[in-house]
Write a protein that holds these residues in place. Structure first.
Motif, PDB file in Angstrom:
ATOM      1  N   TYR A  36       4.870  -8.543  -4.390  1.00 19.14           N
ATOM      2  CA  TYR A  36       3.427  -8.674  -4.546  1.00 19.14           C
ATOM      3  C   TYR A  36       3.132  -9.882  -5.434  1.00 19.14           C
ATOM      4  O   TYR A  36       3.994 -10.297  -6.204  1.00 19.14           O
ATOM      5  CB  TYR A  36       2.831  -7.432  -5.215  1.00 19.14           C
ATOM      6  CG  TYR A  36       3.038  -6.147  -4.446  1.00 19.14           C
ATOM      7  CD1 TYR A  36       2.256  -5.852  -3.338  1.00 19.14           C
ATOM      8  CD2 TYR A  36       4.006  -5.232  -4.829  1.00 19.14           C
ATOM      9  CE1 TYR A  36       2.441  -4.679  -2.640  1.00 19.14           C
ATOM     10  CE2 TYR A  36       4.201  -4.055  -4.138  1.00 19.14           C
ATOM     11  CZ  TYR A  36       3.411  -3.781  -3.033  1.00 19.14           C
ATOM     12  OH  TYR A  36       3.593  -2.613  -2.339  1.00 19.14           O
ATOM     13  N   LYS A  40      -1.720  -5.768  -9.919  1.00 23.92           N
ATOM     14  CA  LYS A  40      -3.095  -5.274  -9.831  1.00 23.92           C
ATOM     15  C   LYS A  40      -3.505  -5.158  -8.367  1.00 23.92           C
ATOM     16  O   LYS A  40      -2.945  -5.822  -7.496  1.00 23.92           O
ATOM     17  CB  LYS A  40      -4.039  -6.220 -10.557  1.00 23.92           C
ATOM     18  CG  LYS A  40      -3.913  -6.136 -12.066  1.00 23.92           C
ATOM     19  CD  LYS A  40      -4.845  -7.113 -12.724  1.00 23.92           C
ATOM     20  CE  LYS A  40      -4.611  -7.115 -14.231  1.00 23.92           C
ATOM     21  NZ  LYS A  40      -5.216  -8.274 -14.890  1.00 23.92           N
ATOM     22  N   LYS A  41      -4.494  -4.356  -8.166  1.00 28.48           N
ATOM     23  CA  LYS A  41      -5.019  -4.196  -6.823  1.00 28.48           C
ATOM     24  C   LYS A  41      -5.584  -5.529  -6.349  1.00 28.48           C
ATOM     25  O   LYS A  41      -6.295  -6.215  -7.083  1.00 28.48           O
ATOM     26  CB  LYS A  41      -6.131  -3.136  -6.853  1.00 28.48           C
ATOM     27  CG  LYS A  41      -6.255  -2.356  -5.558  1.00 28.48           C
ATOM     28  CD  LYS A  41      -7.237  -1.217  -5.721  1.00 28.48           C
ATOM     29  CE  LYS A  41      -8.225  -1.245  -4.564  1.00 28.48           C
ATOM     30  NZ  LYS A  41      -9.251  -0.219  -4.708  1.00 28.48           N
ATOM     31  N   SER A  42      -5.238  -5.885  -5.136  1.00 32.21           N
ATOM     32  CA  SER A  42      -5.797  -7.123  -4.600  1.00 32.21           C
ATOM     33  C   SER A  42      -5.930  -6.969  -3.096  1.00 32.21           C
ATOM     34  O   SER A  42      -5.312  -6.095  -2.498  1.00 32.21           O
ATOM     35  CB  SER A  42      -4.889  -8.301  -4.953  1.00 32.21           C
ATOM     36  OG  SER A  42      -3.614  -8.113  -4.377  1.00 32.21           O
ATOM     37  N   ASP A  44      -5.666  -7.203   0.894  1.00 29.39           N
ATOM     38  CA  ASP A  44      -4.502  -7.355   1.771  1.00 29.39           C
ATOM     39  C   ASP A  44      -4.347  -8.808   2.198  1.00 29.39           C
ATOM     40  O   ASP A  44      -5.321  -9.536   2.373  1.00 29.39           O
ATOM     41  CB  ASP A  44      -4.702  -6.504   3.035  1.00 29.39           C
ATOM     42  CG  ASP A  44      -4.574  -5.033   2.736  1.00 29.39           C
ATOM     43  OD1 ASP A  44      -4.018  -4.698   1.674  1.00 29.39           O
ATOM     44  OD2 ASP A  44      -5.030  -4.228   3.563  1.00 29.39           O
ATOM     45  N   THR A  95       0.771  -7.733   2.933  1.00 34.91           N
ATOM     46  CA  THR A  95       0.282  -6.437   2.468  1.00 34.91           C
ATOM     47  C   THR A  95      -0.759  -5.919   3.449  1.00 34.91           C
ATOM     48  O   THR A  95      -1.494  -6.678   4.080  1.00 34.91           O
ATOM     49  CB  THR A  95      -0.340  -6.524   1.063  1.00 34.91           C
ATOM     50  OG1 THR A  95      -1.292  -7.591   1.024  1.00 34.91           O
ATOM     51  CG2 THR A  95       0.731  -6.783   0.012  1.00 34.91           C
ATOM     52  N   GLY A  98      -3.220  -1.978   1.184  1.00 30.68           N
ATOM     53  CA  GLY A  98      -2.894  -1.913  -0.233  1.00 30.68           C
ATOM     54  C   GLY A  98      -1.424  -1.795  -0.558  1.00 30.68           C
ATOM     55  O   GLY A  98      -1.058  -1.611  -1.710  1.00 30.68           O
ATOM     56  N   LYS A  99      -0.573  -1.928   0.457  1.00 29.69           N
ATOM     57  CA  LYS A  99       0.850  -1.839   0.164  1.00 29.69           C
ATOM     58  C   LYS A  99       1.645  -2.863   0.965  1.00 29.69           C
ATOM     59  O   LYS A  99       1.139  -3.432   1.929  1.00 29.69           O
ATOM     60  CB  LYS A  99       1.379  -0.436   0.457  1.00 29.69           C
ATOM     61  CG  LYS A  99       1.317  -0.064   1.925  1.00 29.69           C
ATOM     62  CD  LYS A  99       1.827   1.351   2.129  1.00 29.69           C
ATOM     63  CE  LYS A  99       3.301   1.463   1.882  1.00 29.69           C
ATOM     64  NZ  LYS A  99       4.137   0.656   2.794  1.00 29.69           N
ATOM     65  N   PHE A 343       3.662   3.067  -8.012  1.00 30.98           N
ATOM     66  CA  PHE A 343       2.421   2.834  -8.757  1.00 30.98           C
ATOM     67  C   PHE A 343       2.776   2.539 -10.205  1.00 30.98           C
ATOM     68  O   PHE A 343       2.570   3.350 -11.097  1.00 30.98           O
ATOM     69  CB  PHE A 343       1.494   4.037  -8.615  1.00 30.98           C
ATOM     70  CG  PHE A 343       1.109   4.292  -7.193  1.00 30.98           C
ATOM     71  CD1 PHE A 343      -0.015   3.690  -6.639  1.00 30.98           C
ATOM     72  CD2 PHE A 343       1.889   5.094  -6.386  1.00 30.98           C
ATOM     73  CE1 PHE A 343      -0.344   3.889  -5.303  1.00 30.98           C
ATOM     74  CE2 PHE A 343       1.565   5.303  -5.049  1.00 30.98           C
ATOM     75  CZ  PHE A 343       0.443   4.702  -4.512  1.00 30.98           C
ATOM     76  N   TRP A 357      -3.860   7.627  -0.130  1.00 24.60           N
ATOM     77  CA  TRP A 357      -2.624   6.901   0.119  1.00 24.60           C
ATOM     78  C   TRP A 357      -1.819   7.555   1.239  1.00 24.60           C
ATOM     79  O   TRP A 357      -1.275   6.875   2.112  1.00 24.60           O
ATOM     80  CB  TRP A 357      -1.794   6.816  -1.162  1.00 24.60           C
ATOM     81  CG  TRP A 357      -2.297   5.754  -2.097  1.00 24.60           C
ATOM     82  CD1 TRP A 357      -2.930   5.941  -3.290  1.00 24.60           C
ATOM     83  CD2 TRP A 357      -2.225   4.333  -1.896  1.00 24.60           C
ATOM     84  NE1 TRP A 357      -3.255   4.730  -3.854  1.00 24.60           N
ATOM     85  CE2 TRP A 357      -2.832   3.728  -3.022  1.00 24.60           C
ATOM     86  CE3 TRP A 357      -1.708   3.524  -0.891  1.00 24.60           C
ATOM     87  CZ2 TRP A 357      -2.940   2.343  -3.153  1.00 24.60           C
ATOM     88  CZ3 TRP A 357      -1.814   2.147  -1.021  1.00 24.60           C
ATOM     89  CH2 TRP A 357      -2.425   1.573  -2.140  1.00 24.60           C
TER      90      TRP A 357
END
Length: 576
Positions: A36, A40-42, A44, A95, A98-99, A343, A357
């Motif tokens: 990644y 942090k969340k970002s 896709d 991504t 979110g993964k 996580f 999720w």
DNA sequence: CATGATGACGCT
DNA sequence: AGCGTCAT
């Protein structure tokens, strides 16, 4: 009987996949792939250009040979690597939802296997970038049609030998250094040792290995020409030695290990480079017996090993002597697959988030199921959730019916149920650090849905107009299984739950479109068997209740006992 | 600054 | 079925 085994490993594979995506930008460049950009969340990212990142990126998961030459190593953080190599290009894995989305690498890997299947009767997919091939038959055929001296000449021209000076030097490199690509690795150059080798007298099995090497070289060439991936290979009389040989010369090279070279190859090979001994077991052997090499282990007596608590002494010694002979498995595809995410420092705290999720995972898994199902007429019957917290790691499994269903909902519902089975009454502070979902236990499906429906229904909508598919020809499924499967599907999708068996056959499937007359005409024992299958499948599918609070174990930091066996992959099952 | 995501399989 | 190990 002796076999000829080729072990193929794709070179810097994730990097190679990225080069294939953007050759003009990436070919020949120092390149690394990281998971990644930030933790942090970002949003896709799937577009290739968006994935070339200038900053961030944690541990590198793949490093091109150009970057290795600059001192970049796997497990470096991206920033560390940029210091070592300012020109380094870092690409993050795509991504999705979110993964990380590894489908690019998986799909390319399947294409590689498809090509390799043209060259070997038995193909074992070991991982996304490793394949073992049993090429005994192909090698024999080659020797039947080509003079053996010519075969030998061809093999020598494209192969290293395990007892050459440079090979033996490579065999002494540490496990860690070998894994990241030790210094001195470069593309093949001819050397005198190999020519000398060629002057020796070959046994008839040597010729078979040489022929295998030609086959493997052809396979590698096909992969490279058709897909653009370079790979390395080892050729030997068993899988373990072939793998060790494969590791001697990379990238884009192959190494033959004649039986007479095995002992010298293993003599100074670090013990933890033997497949299966790279972890705890290998460490315990090293420290308890005060040895560091495979040769050292080979000199230990069986009784000393047993006294030291290594119950798997026979296999350990076989491994150390290079005689461990686990057949190449005839399995070119996965037995299970899943989706998971860590996580880090932001554990999942409540059911709602976990559910979201899990839904994502289920969708991703279902997409793969559909693909797999179209190719292989099979579907999984188990769903397993995997949950790791600071304190525990648990899995929970239940049956699921997928069949030819076109909705991920069965998996989603299973996943949510399994989550609650683990969580019990707790709804908050779950502290899930790793969450995963997987499917397994594949069963054959009717090769062609419509054609099977024809057998049992009079519904014109289900009458197939096409002749049977090629898939059906390639993988005919057993009719009995097929019918049971269909009945199961009918039963579980019917609106009513039947708790008792109907008195009449025709009342058996309330909302079914199976023709009762057809069913009635089946011989009684077949009927009984079908009914039995149906009730058994239904019973298995019933979710059981769990008590999560009873299941919260402490994670054991230290395991345990010298009874662990050498990695199953290379170890034959112990007789009884 | 710093993080993985899968997959196979033995043991119980 | 669930856990632990080893692997890339």
């Amino acid at each position: 009987m002796s076999r000829v085994v080729g072990f193929i490993d794709l070179d810097a594979y994730y990097c190679a996949c990225e080069v294939k995506q953007k050759p003009s930008l990436l070919a020949g460049k120092p390149l690394a792939v990281c998971m990644y950009e930030t933790w942090k969340k970002s949003p896709d990212r799937s577009a290739d250009m968006d994935r070339i990142v200038k900053s961030g990126g944690a541990g590198l998961i793949a490093v091109s040979y150009e970057a290795r030459a600059m001192g970049v190593k796997r497990q470096m953080s991206a920033n560390e690597a940029r210091k070592a190599c300012p020109e380094l290009i870092t690409v993050m894995v795509p991504t999705k939802n979110g993964k990380a989305d590894l489908s690019l690498y998986k799909e390319n890997g399947e294409k590689v296997v498809e090509i390799l299947q043209e060259f070997a009767g038995i193909v074992e997919k070991r991982s996304v970038d490793e394949v073992a091939l049993d090429v005994t038959d192909a090698a024999q055929k080659l020797l039947e049609t080509t003079p053996k001296e010519l075969v030998a000449r061809q093999a020598v021209n494209v192969s290293h030998f395990a007892d050459s000076e440079i090979s033996l030097k490579a065999s002494k490199i540490s496990h860690e250094a070998a894994r990241r690509g030790h210094e001195g690795q470069h593309e093949y150059t001819k050397n005198d040792d190999d020519e000398k080798n060629h002057l020796l007298k070959y046994s008839s099995f040597d010729y078979l290995l040489l022929a295998g090497a030609v086959v493997i070289n052809n396979a590698r060439k096909a992969v490279r020409e058709r897909l653009g991936f370079s790979c390395s290979a080892g050729i030997a009389a068993n899988k373990m030695i072939a793998k060790v040989g494969c590791g001697l010369h990379k990238p884009n090279q192959q190494t033959i290990v004649f039986p007479r070279s095995v002992a010298v190859l293993l003599k100074d090979l670090p013990l933890n480079r033997l497949p299966g001994l790279g972890g705890d077991l290998g460490n315990r052997i090293s420290s308890q017996l005060n040895i560091t090499t495979a040769g050292g282990l080979a000199n230990i007596s069986r009784s000393i090993l047993l006294n030291a608590g290594f119950q798997d002494a026979d296999n350990l010694l076989a491994a150390a002597n290079g005689t461990l002979d686990e057949p190449v498995k005839n399995r070119a595809n996965y037995k299970s697959f899943g989706s998971s995410k860590t996580f880090y420092k932001h554990p999942i705290t409540n059911l709602t988030i976990a559910d979201q999720w899990l839904s994502n995972f289920a969708q991703e898994i279902f997409d793969r199921i559909k693909n797999d199902r179209n190719q292989r007429n099979r579907a999984p019957t188990n769903v397993t959730i995997s949950i790791t917290t600071d304190k525990s790691h648990v899995t929970r499994t239940e049956k699921v019916h997928i069949g030819w269903s076109d909705s991920p909902q069965p998996i989603v519902r299973s996943a949510h149920r399994l989550l609650r089975r683990w969580a019990g009454t707790r709804t908050a502070h779950l502290d899930i650090v790793v969450l995963g979902l997987g499917v397994s236990n594949f069963i054959d499906l009717p090769a062609n849905k419509a054609s099977v429906m024809d057998l049992l229904t009079r519904n014109p909508l289900h009458q197939s107009k096409k002749p049977s598919s090629s898939a059906e020809i390639m993988q005919p499924s057993k009719k009995k299984r097929t019918i049971a499967e269909l009945l199961y599907q009918q039963a579980t999708t019917s609106t009513k739950k039947t708790t008792t068996v109907g008195k009449k056959d025709s009342s058996f499937f309330p909302s079914s479109n199976i023709d009762p007359e057809v069913f009635a005409q089946l011989p009684p024992e077949i009927k009984a068997e079908l009914l039995d299958d149906r009730t058994r499948l239904l019973r298995q599918s019933a979710p059981s209740l769990g008590n999560s609070h009873l299941e919260q174990r402490q994670v054991k930091k230290k395991k345990k006992t010298a009874t662990t066996t050498i990695d199953s992959f290379f170890a034959p099952r112990r007789p009884r």
